[in-house]
Write an enzyme that holds these catalytic residues in place. Structure first.
Site, PDB file in Angstrom:
ATOM      1  N   HIS A   1       0.812  -1.214   0.000  1.00  0.00           N
ATOM      2  CA  HIS A   1       0.000   0.000   0.000  1.00  0.00           C
ATOM      3  C   HIS A   1       0.844   1.262   0.000  1.00  0.00           C
ATOM      4  CE1 HIS A   1      -3.060  -2.630   2.353  1.00  0.00           C
ATOM      5  NE2 HIS A   1      -3.008  -2.950   1.071  1.00  0.00           N
TER       6      HIS A   1
ATOM      7  N   LYS B   1       6.020   6.094   7.253  1.00  0.00           N
ATOM      8  CA  LYS B   1       5.538   5.210   8.327  1.00  0.00           C
ATOM      9  C   LYS B   1       6.704   4.691   9.175  1.00  0.00           C
ATOM     10  CE  LYS B   1       1.908   3.856   5.206  1.00  0.00           C
ATOM     11  NZ  LYS B   1       1.583   2.934   4.107  1.00  0.00           N
TER      12      LYS B   1
ATOM     13  N   TYR C   1       1.895   1.425  14.102  1.00  0.00           N
ATOM     14  CA  TYR C   1       2.734   2.337  13.326  1.00  0.00           C
ATOM     15  C   TYR C   1       2.230   3.771  13.359  1.00  0.00           C
ATOM     16  CZ  TYR C   1      -0.662   1.077   9.593  1.00  0.00           C
ATOM     17  OH  TYR C   1      -1.798   0.812   8.847  1.00  0.00           O
TER      18      TYR C   1
ATOM     19  N   ASP D   1      -6.328  -6.029  -2.086  1.00  0.00           N
ATOM     20  CA  ASP D   1      -4.905  -6.341  -2.292  1.00  0.00           C
ATOM     21  C   ASP D   1      -4.731  -7.405  -3.378  1.00  0.00           C
ATOM     22  OD1 ASP D   1      -3.831  -5.906   1.186  1.00  0.00           O
ATOM     23  OD2 ASP D   1      -4.361  -4.475  -0.407  1.00  0.00           O
TER      24      ASP D   1
HETATM   25  C1  LIG Z   1      -5.224   2.453   6.520  1.00  0.00           C
HETATM   26  C2  LIG Z   1      -6.520   2.924   7.118  1.00  0.00           C
HETATM   27  C3  LIG Z   1      -7.694   2.221   6.943  1.00  0.00           C
HETATM   28  N1  LIG Z   1      -8.854   2.685   7.494  1.00  0.00           N
HETATM   29  C4  LIG Z   1     -10.059   1.891   7.312  1.00  0.00           C
HETATM   30  C5  LIG Z   1     -10.428   1.615   5.875  1.00  0.00           C
HETATM   31  C6  LIG Z   1     -11.051   0.250   5.900  1.00  0.00           C
HETATM   32  O1  LIG Z   1     -12.433   0.351   6.157  1.00  0.00           O
HETATM   33  C7  LIG Z   1     -10.373  -0.448   7.083  1.00  0.00           C
HETATM   34  C8  LIG Z   1      -9.292  -1.428   6.680  1.00  0.00           C
HETATM   35  O2  LIG Z   1      -8.436  -0.753   5.777  1.00  0.00           O
HETATM   36  P1  LIG Z   1      -7.341  -1.550   4.970  1.00  0.00           P
HETATM   37  O3  LIG Z   1      -7.915  -2.861   4.502  1.00  0.00           O
HETATM   38  O4  LIG Z   1      -6.756  -0.621   3.931  1.00  0.00           O
HETATM   39  O5  LIG Z   1      -6.292  -1.857   6.104  1.00  0.00           O
HETATM   40  P2  LIG Z   1      -4.811  -2.453   5.870  1.00  0.00           P
HETATM   41  O6  LIG Z   1      -4.847  -3.522   4.808  1.00  0.00           O
HETATM   42  O7  LIG Z   1      -4.274  -2.787   7.205  1.00  0.00           O
HETATM   43  O8  LIG Z   1      -4.031  -1.222   5.267  1.00  0.00           O
HETATM   44  C9  LIG Z   1      -2.837  -0.738   5.851  1.00  0.00           C
HETATM   45  O9  LIG Z   1      -1.879  -1.739   5.676  1.00  0.00           O
HETATM   46  C10 LIG Z   1      -0.644  -1.428   5.110  1.00  0.00           C
HETATM   47  C11 LIG Z   1       0.372  -2.372   5.678  1.00  0.00           C
HETATM   48  C12 LIG Z   1      -0.196  -0.031   5.212  1.00  0.00           C
HETATM   49  O10 LIG Z   1       0.998   0.279   5.177  1.00  0.00           O
HETATM   50  C13 LIG Z   1      -1.192   1.029   5.275  1.00  0.00           C
HETATM   51  O11 LIG Z   1      -1.007   1.808   6.431  1.00  0.00           O
HETATM   52  C14 LIG Z   1      -2.576   0.600   5.212  1.00  0.00           C
HETATM   53  O12 LIG Z   1      -2.920   0.572   3.841  1.00  0.00           O
HETATM   54  O13 LIG Z   1      -9.805   0.606   7.880  1.00  0.00           O
HETATM   55  C15 LIG Z   1      -8.911   3.851   8.238  1.00  0.00           C
HETATM   56  O14 LIG Z   1      -9.981   4.269   8.714  1.00  0.00           O
HETATM   57  N2  LIG Z   1      -7.762   4.558   8.410  1.00  0.00           N
HETATM   58  C16 LIG Z   1      -6.554   4.148   7.882  1.00  0.00           C
HETATM   59  O15 LIG Z   1      -5.526   4.835   8.088  1.00  0.00           O
END
Ligand SMILES: Cc1cn([C@H]2C[C@H](O)[C@@H](COP(=O)(O)OP(=O)(O)O[C@H]3O[C@H](C)C(=O)[C@H](O)[C@H]3O)O2)c(=O)[nH]c1=O
Length: 185
Positions: free
Chosen positions: A61, A70, A130, A166
């Site tokens: 991401h 980060k 993080y 992803d």
């Molecule tokens: C990243 C983020 C997500 N969200 C909400 C959006 C979705 O409804 C839910 C899950 O989001 P996501 O599937 O994108 O979460 P991760 O797959 O853990 O994403 C993160 O994982 C990788 C490792 C990263 O480096 C980024 O910080 C970030 O993209 O949380 C938020 O409300 N705030 C946020 O800052």
């Protein structure tokens, strides 16, 4: 604290000073003055925590425009953490660096703005924590395919569990130029 350079200029591993005693341990996860002395960020604006089970892979991401730097670490469990240089014009464009982060080694990884980030979980569970240099902007959330052969990350896991987002992220070569960060020498 000890700062260790990696093969990707700008991405550094941090080994914090850990103070152990009969009660357990203490260490600073971030200190603006100390980080500033090492040329590392003196300001973060968002703090995140995620919990994932063995074999989960979150990534790759990035956010653009309004990229996020980060400072990542693992509170419990173990992950293989990866940064990929996706800055247009960078001499290390498309190159990746990986490091094992765990509650045990207490290592941190600083990933500057302009890099894609992801991790794969090597333990039964991993609690990932993080700090970010900019806030989350949903409309700017972007990704690169985790198994892009042109990048060739060795994630240390087979058949990872991915979000649908992803699993369908684009290959780096298929991302429009204006959707990628720009390298600033
Ligand atoms: C990243 C983020 C997500 N969200 C909400 C959006 C979705 O409804 C839910 C899950 O989001 P996501 O599937 O994108 O979460 P991760 O797959 O853990 O994403 C993160 O994982 C990788 C490792 C990263 O480096 C980024 O910080 C970030 O993209 O949380 C938020 O409300 N705030 C946020 O800052």
């Amino acid at each position: 604290m000890k700062v260790i350079e990696t093969g990707l200029p700008g991405c550094v591993i941090i080994d914090p000073a850990v103070f152990g005693d009969a009660r357990g341990f203490f260490f600073e996860t971030w200190n603006a003055e100390r980080f500033g002395q090492h040329g590392l960020p003196t300001n973060f604006v968002q703090s995140n925590v995620s919990s994932s089970s063995r074999g989960v892979l979150r990534g790759l991401h990035y956010q653009w425009p309004r990229p996020q730097g980060k400072l990542v670490s693992v509170l419990r469990g173990e992950v293989f953490d990866v940064a990929v240089d996706i800055r247009r014009g960078s001499p290390t464009f498309g190159q990746w660096e990986g490091v094992v982060l765990s509650g045990e080694n207490k290592r941190q990884f600083w990933i500057p703005e302009g890099f894609a980030h992801g991790f794969a979980v090597l333990s039964d569970n991993a609690v990932f924590s993080y700090l970010c240099t900019d806030v989350y902007v949903k409309e700017h959330d972007a990704g690169v395919r985790w198994n892009d052969p042109a990048i060739g990350v060795d994630w240390q896991v087979d058949a990872p569990l991915l979000s649908d987002k992803d699993a369908h992220a684009p290959l780096l070569a298929d991302i429009a130029e204006d959707r990628l960060p720009v390298f600033a020498a």
